[in-house]
Design an enzyme around this catalytic site. Sequence first.
Site, mmCIF file in Angstrom:
data_model
loop_
_atom_site.group_PDB
_atom_site.id
_atom_site.type_symbol
_atom_site.label_atom_id
_atom_site.label_comp_id
_atom_site.label_asym_id
_atom_site.label_seq_id
_atom_site.Cartn_x
_atom_site.Cartn_y
_atom_site.Cartn_z
ATOM 1 N N CYS A 71 0.829 -1.207 0.000
ATOM 2 C CA CYS A 71 0.000 0.000 0.000
ATOM 3 C C CYS A 71 0.864 1.258 0.000
ATOM 4 O O CYS A 71 1.826 1.352 0.759
ATOM 5 C CB CYS A 71 -0.929 0.005 1.203
ATOM 6 S SG CYS A 71 -2.461 -0.828 0.805
ATOM 7 N N CYS A 100 -2.671 -0.637 -3.971
ATOM 8 C CA CYS A 100 -3.613 0.031 -3.081
ATOM 9 C C CYS A 100 -3.019 1.314 -2.528
ATOM 10 O O CYS A 100 -1.811 1.506 -2.547
ATOM 11 C CB CYS A 100 -4.099 -0.906 -1.982
ATOM 12 S SG CYS A 100 -2.904 -1.301 -0.744
#
Length: 255
Positions: free
Chosen positions: A80, A161
Amino acid sequence: LSILAAILAIGLGGPGNDLRRVVMSRCTTFLEREDPPNRRKICQTLWDAFTGAFVGRDQCEVPLEAYDQLVHSVPQKDHCHRTLFWSKTKHVVHQFTQGTKCLVTLEDTLLGFVMDGLTWCGRNGSRKTFTTGCPRWTQCPLNPVRSFWGRVSAAFAASACGNATVMLNGSLATPFDPNSTFGSIEVKNFNSSRMTGLAVVLVASESDSATCENSSLQNLQKALDPALKYSCKVVQQSQIQGCIADPPLACGKCW
Ligand code: N1C
């Protein structure tokens, strides 16, 4: 046992054996860093799923889906806010990720690391793997190497993400090429419920007049889900080199 291994090695000699050696050794090297106890098993599974995609097939008839099993058979980590895409900036990008460890490209994941720079194909009616006489990238669209990068790039993009980054080449008239892997596959696989934004780093050299107003970048912006926050910044190649030479304590402070 070692005599048996030697006989087997001679029997299986020739093309393909080298490919297996490179794939297995890169795979175990990669997993050494992460140190899962069962790396030999993971690498054998990887090899079986990899060769299953193209061995015995015509070298221009390997669809992207042939690599589905490979993509599903290897462990995948979430990165992420650290995913880095690139197009026509491979060299500086990998210098940057290796030097700073700040962002993660596909080549910093198991499948990308193992296959980077390799060429492979099969032949109709043969159980062997080949590394020479294989089609070039543009020779036929469904060649085993191109389909591999297409399939794993799609998976890499779909798994991104948070805020992702892409480094594009500001020395080109069209830094965003809709026909590149980034433009034709990755952008289309972004998942806007996982990803929050895309930060374009337009890598420029002193002599060119790279700007974020470039019309190809407007096209990139239009191709993105409006839910994604888009940003763009021109960054001199020399600044990136400086960052590699003297990495900042906090990632994200390079530009
Ligand atoms: O076609 P591109 O760039 O836009 O592809 C780059 C894009 C990256 O974001 C990667 O995630 O797609 C992924 N990718 C690779 O990771 C990769 N490693 C090696 C795509 N292609 C990759 N290669 C080889 O680079 C591949 O064999 C092909 O020949 C080039 C594509 O590079 P590009 O045109 O600069």
